[in-house]
Design a protein around this motif. Structure first.
Motif, PDB file in Angstrom:
ATOM      1  N   TRP A  60     -14.174   7.632  -8.890  1.00 19.09           N
ATOM      2  CA  TRP A  60     -13.233   7.943  -9.412  1.00 19.09           C
ATOM      3  C   TRP A  60     -13.140   7.467 -11.016  1.00 19.09           C
ATOM      4  O   TRP A  60     -12.908   8.114 -11.765  1.00 19.09           O
ATOM      5  CB  TRP A  60     -11.797   7.873  -8.712  1.00 19.09           C
ATOM      6  CG  TRP A  60     -11.662   8.630  -7.629  1.00 19.09           C
ATOM      7  CD1 TRP A  60     -12.404   9.703  -7.185  1.00 19.09           C
ATOM      8  CD2 TRP A  60     -10.755   8.255  -6.438  1.00 19.09           C
ATOM      9  NE1 TRP A  60     -12.035  10.307  -5.958  1.00 19.09           N
ATOM     10  CE2 TRP A  60     -10.978   9.427  -5.514  1.00 19.09           C
ATOM     11  CE3 TRP A  60      -9.707   7.672  -6.355  1.00 19.09           C
ATOM     12  CZ2 TRP A  60     -10.124   9.378  -4.376  1.00 19.09           C
ATOM     13  CZ3 TRP A  60      -8.863   7.759  -5.167  1.00 19.09           C
ATOM     14  CH2 TRP A  60      -9.113   8.601  -4.287  1.00 19.09           C
ATOM     15  N   SER A  61     -13.336   5.995 -11.099  1.00 20.70           N
ATOM     16  CA  SER A  61     -13.232   5.347 -12.195  1.00 20.70           C
ATOM     17  C   SER A  61     -14.385   4.470 -12.771  1.00 20.70           C
ATOM     18  O   SER A  61     -14.321   3.828 -13.530  1.00 20.70           O
ATOM     19  CB  SER A  61     -11.961   4.534 -12.271  1.00 20.70           C
ATOM     20  OG  SER A  61     -12.253   3.398 -11.266  1.00 20.70           O
ATOM     21  N   ASN A  62     -15.492   4.706 -11.877  1.00 21.88           N
ATOM     22  CA  ASN A  62     -16.535   4.101 -12.303  1.00 21.88           C
ATOM     23  C   ASN A  62     -16.534   2.588 -12.463  1.00 21.88           C
ATOM     24  O   ASN A  62     -17.156   1.761 -13.226  1.00 21.88           O
ATOM     25  CB  ASN A  62     -17.140   4.637 -13.641  1.00 21.88           C
ATOM     26  CG  ASN A  62     -18.686   4.371 -13.939  1.00 21.88           C
ATOM     27  OD1 ASN A  62     -19.428   4.618 -13.019  1.00 21.88           O
ATOM     28  ND2 ASN A  62     -19.253   4.156 -15.036  1.00 21.88           N
ATOM     29  N   ASN A  63     -15.657   2.089 -11.538  1.00 22.26           N
ATOM     30  CA  ASN A  63     -15.241   0.609 -11.422  1.00 22.26           C
ATOM     31  C   ASN A  63     -15.924   0.054 -10.140  1.00 22.26           C
ATOM     32  O   ASN A  63     -15.539   0.519  -8.946  1.00 22.26           O
ATOM     33  CB  ASN A  63     -13.895   0.495 -11.573  1.00 22.26           C
ATOM     34  CG  ASN A  63     -13.315  -1.047 -11.588  1.00 22.26           C
ATOM     35  OD1 ASN A  63     -14.025  -1.845 -10.919  1.00 22.26           O
ATOM     36  ND2 ASN A  63     -12.330  -1.406 -12.231  1.00 22.26           N
ATOM     37  N   TYR A  64     -16.995  -0.921 -10.160  1.00 22.67           N
ATOM     38  CA  TYR A  64     -17.635  -1.370  -9.122  1.00 22.67           C
ATOM     39  C   TYR A  64     -17.284  -2.738  -8.706  1.00 22.67           C
ATOM     40  O   TYR A  64     -17.855  -3.040  -7.727  1.00 22.67           O
ATOM     41  CB  TYR A  64     -19.088  -1.291  -9.624  1.00 22.67           C
ATOM     42  CG  TYR A  64     -19.738   0.144  -9.741  1.00 22.67           C
ATOM     43  CD1 TYR A  64     -20.116   0.951  -8.714  1.00 22.67           C
ATOM     44  CD2 TYR A  64     -19.902   0.734 -10.884  1.00 22.67           C
ATOM     45  CE1 TYR A  64     -20.726   2.204  -8.814  1.00 22.67           C
ATOM     46  CE2 TYR A  64     -20.044   1.846 -11.269  1.00 22.67           C
ATOM     47  CZ  TYR A  64     -20.782   2.650 -10.105  1.00 22.67           C
ATOM     48  OH  TYR A  64     -21.067   3.903 -10.427  1.00 22.67           O
ATOM     49  N   LEU A  65     -16.171  -3.303  -9.332  1.00 19.92           N
ATOM     50  CA  LEU A  65     -16.085  -4.615  -8.904  1.00 19.92           C
ATOM     51  C   LEU A  65     -15.609  -4.818  -7.403  1.00 19.92           C
ATOM     52  O   LEU A  65     -15.937  -5.924  -6.856  1.00 19.92           O
ATOM     53  CB  LEU A  65     -14.806  -5.133  -9.762  1.00 19.92           C
ATOM     54  CG  LEU A  65     -14.415  -6.661  -9.472  1.00 19.92           C
ATOM     55  CD1 LEU A  65     -15.610  -7.649  -9.623  1.00 19.92           C
ATOM     56  CD2 LEU A  65     -13.485  -6.833 -10.448  1.00 19.92           C
ATOM     57  N   LEU A  66     -14.581  -3.911  -7.052  1.00 19.90           N
ATOM     58  CA  LEU A  66     -14.362  -3.916  -5.613  1.00 19.90           C
ATOM     59  C   LEU A  66     -15.263  -3.762  -4.597  1.00 19.90           C
ATOM     60  O   LEU A  66     -15.394  -4.437  -3.578  1.00 19.90           O
ATOM     61  CB  LEU A  66     -13.060  -3.088  -5.472  1.00 19.90           C
ATOM     62  CG  LEU A  66     -11.979  -3.406  -4.319  1.00 19.90           C
ATOM     63  CD1 LEU A  66     -11.431  -4.867  -4.233  1.00 19.90           C
ATOM     64  CD2 LEU A  66     -10.764  -2.659  -3.978  1.00 19.90           C
ATOM     65  N   LEU A  67     -16.149  -2.797  -5.022  1.00 18.95           N
ATOM     66  CA  LEU A  67     -17.219  -2.372  -4.285  1.00 18.95           C
ATOM     67  C   LEU A  67     -18.373  -3.478  -4.105  1.00 18.95           C
ATOM     68  O   LEU A  67     -18.896  -4.002  -2.994  1.00 18.95           O
ATOM     69  CB  LEU A  67     -17.925  -1.082  -4.569  1.00 18.95           C
ATOM     70  CG  LEU A  67     -19.252  -0.849  -3.751  1.00 18.95           C
ATOM     71  CD1 LEU A  67     -18.948  -0.657  -2.385  1.00 18.95           C
ATOM     72  CD2 LEU A  67     -19.708   0.482  -4.373  1.00 18.95           C
ATOM     73  N   GLN A  68     -18.419  -4.373  -5.110  1.00 24.05           N
ATOM     74  CA  GLN A  68     -19.369  -5.453  -5.018  1.00 24.05           C
ATOM     75  C   GLN A  68     -18.900  -6.332  -4.267  1.00 24.05           C
ATOM     76  O   GLN A  68     -19.656  -7.099  -3.634  1.00 24.05           O
ATOM     77  CB  GLN A  68     -19.488  -5.902  -6.587  1.00 24.05           C
ATOM     78  CG  GLN A  68     -20.203  -5.053  -7.502  1.00 24.05           C
ATOM     79  CD  GLN A  68     -20.402  -5.502  -8.905  1.00 24.05           C
ATOM     80  OE1 GLN A  68     -19.481  -6.085  -9.381  1.00 24.05           O
ATOM     81  NE2 GLN A  68     -21.149  -5.122  -9.916  1.00 24.05           N
ATOM     82  N   ILE A  69     -17.439  -6.776  -4.194  1.00 18.84           N
ATOM     83  CA  ILE A  69     -16.918  -7.848  -3.564  1.00 18.84           C
ATOM     84  C   ILE A  69     -16.989  -7.454  -1.925  1.00 18.84           C
ATOM     85  O   ILE A  69     -17.500  -8.212  -1.213  1.00 18.84           O
ATOM     86  CB  ILE A  69     -15.530  -8.066  -3.554  1.00 18.84           C
ATOM     87  CG1 ILE A  69     -15.388  -8.406  -5.062  1.00 18.84           C
ATOM     88  CG2 ILE A  69     -14.843  -8.861  -2.621  1.00 18.84           C
ATOM     89  CD1 ILE A  69     -13.963  -8.778  -5.600  1.00 18.84           C
ATOM     90  N   GLY A  70     -16.851  -6.173  -1.743  1.00 21.46           N
ATOM     91  CA  GLY A  70     -16.914  -5.631  -0.359  1.00 21.46           C
ATOM     92  C   GLY A  70     -18.373  -5.744   0.271  1.00 21.46           C
ATOM     93  O   GLY A  70     -18.720  -6.176   1.396  1.00 21.46           O
ATOM     94  N   VAL A  71     -19.294  -5.480  -0.657  1.00 19.48           N
ATOM     95  CA  VAL A  71     -21.122  -5.497  -0.411  1.00 19.48           C
ATOM     96  C   VAL A  71     -21.377  -7.053  -0.157  1.00 19.48           C
ATOM     97  O   VAL A  71     -22.069  -7.218   0.939  1.00 19.48           O
ATOM     98  CB  VAL A  71     -21.886  -4.954  -1.374  1.00 19.48           C
ATOM     99  CG1 VAL A  71     -23.001  -5.129  -1.016  1.00 19.48           C
ATOM    100  CG2 VAL A  71     -21.708  -3.367  -1.545  1.00 19.48           C
ATOM    101  N   ALA A  72     -20.790  -7.832  -0.973  1.00 11.71           N
ATOM    102  CA  ALA A  72     -20.959  -9.216  -0.757  1.00 11.71           C
ATOM    103  C   ALA A  72     -20.276  -9.783   0.370  1.00 11.71           C
ATOM    104  O   ALA A  72     -21.089 -10.624   1.259  1.00 11.71           O
ATOM    105  CB  ALA A  72     -20.444 -10.053  -1.902  1.00 11.71           C
ATOM    106  N   ALA A  73     -19.012  -9.453   0.759  1.00 10.55           N
ATOM    107  CA  ALA A  73     -18.489  -9.826   2.179  1.00 10.55           C
ATOM    108  C   ALA A  73     -19.437  -9.220   3.430  1.00 10.55           C
ATOM    109  O   ALA A  73     -19.688  -9.984   4.441  1.00 10.55           O
ATOM    110  CB  ALA A  73     -17.232  -9.277   2.204  1.00 10.55           C
ATOM    111  N   LEU A  74     -19.761  -8.086   3.181  1.00 12.23           N
ATOM    112  CA  LEU A  74     -20.474  -7.409   4.285  1.00 12.23           C
ATOM    113  C   LEU A  74     -22.064  -8.203   4.703  1.00 12.23           C
ATOM    114  O   LEU A  74     -22.465  -8.105   5.637  1.00 12.23           O
ATOM    115  CB  LEU A  74     -20.939  -5.751   4.076  1.00 12.23           C
ATOM    116  CG  LEU A  74     -21.677  -5.048   5.049  1.00 12.23           C
ATOM    117  CD1 LEU A  74     -20.790  -5.343   6.611  1.00 12.23           C
ATOM    118  CD2 LEU A  74     -21.756  -3.564   4.766  1.00 12.23           C
TER     119      LEU A  74
END
Length: 228
Positions: free
Chosen positions: A140-154
């Motif tokens: 929706w907003s082209n903001n990848y910060l939270l996704l990057q955190i999620g991928v790192a946690a995964l």
């Protein structure tokens, strides 16, 4: 699309392996142990034979809830294993004692795994919502910060799944060697049954690790694919 097929395939294989393991456990739970020892007695003997006297053996509620807790040095056995006098009970009890021996002998893979636990606990708590919300924000907003955190946690939990494999394999190896040397599994039939039960238990960890890896690849493809 390829990753979707992998996810579906791993999901199907996981269900098959889980079902197979439960059937194997049921089968060998109905196979009496010639020695007549209960799972708790097998565990106590294995600990004694290994000169470990500061580990308690306790019964915990549930089915297939057996585990070793290095924090309080307890071998936790489900009622079916704790009281059971079967090949399955002996196999599971000795496997969990294998972990206690790993702890007592400072087995490197167990130490590495234990050191990761605090980080994994945090990662496990944040991974679901960071991935879910992260994907929506990325779209929706082209903001990848939270996704990057999620991928790192995964990634952390995925590494943990793979580090778990040598720990589990080694505990089963120790269990089978001791069951033979202590003459707990008197016959080849009993030995093969214990080996088969532990093999399918190990397969559940293998599938879990592969599932974690494919899931990581899926979210990583979203992250790096969208950014490209």
């Amino acid at each position: 699309m390829t990753i979707w097929f992998l996810l579906i395939g791993i999901g199907i294989i996981s269900m098959i392996v889980q079902s197979r393991f439960k059937n194997k456990f049921k089968k060998y739970s109905e196979m009496p142990l010639t020695s007549g020892l209960s799972g708790a007695e097998v565990a106590q003997k294995m600990l004694n034979d290994s000169n470990i006297y500061d580990v308690r053996i306790i019964s915990v509620e549930g089915q297939l809830t057996d585990h070793y807790n290095p924090a309080d040095r307890t071998v936790n056995l489900s009622p079916e294993v704790y009281h059971g006098r079967s090949v399955a009970a002996a196999a599971v009890a000795s496997h969990e004692c294998g972990h206690a021996i790993q702890h007592a002998t400072a087995y490197s893979w167990l130490q590495f795994r234990s050191a990761m636990v605090p980080l994994v606990n945090v990662s496990s708590k944040v991974v679901s919502f960071t991935l879910m919300i992260g994907v929506m924000l990325a779209i929706w907003s082209n903001n990848y910060l939270l996704l990057q955190i999620g991928v790192a946690a995964l990634a952390v939990t995925t590494v943990f799944s793979f580090i778990t494999l040598p720990v589990e394999f080694d505990a089963s190896k120790r269990a089978l060697v001791w069951l033979d040397s202590a003459n707990i599994t008197h016959s080849r039939y009993e030995h093969d049954g214990a080996k088969d039960a532990l093999k399918w238990a190990a397969m559940t960890y293998v599938i879990a690790a592969l599932s974690a890896l494919v899931t990581l690849l899926y979210y990583a493809s979203i992250l790096f694919g969208r950014k490209d």
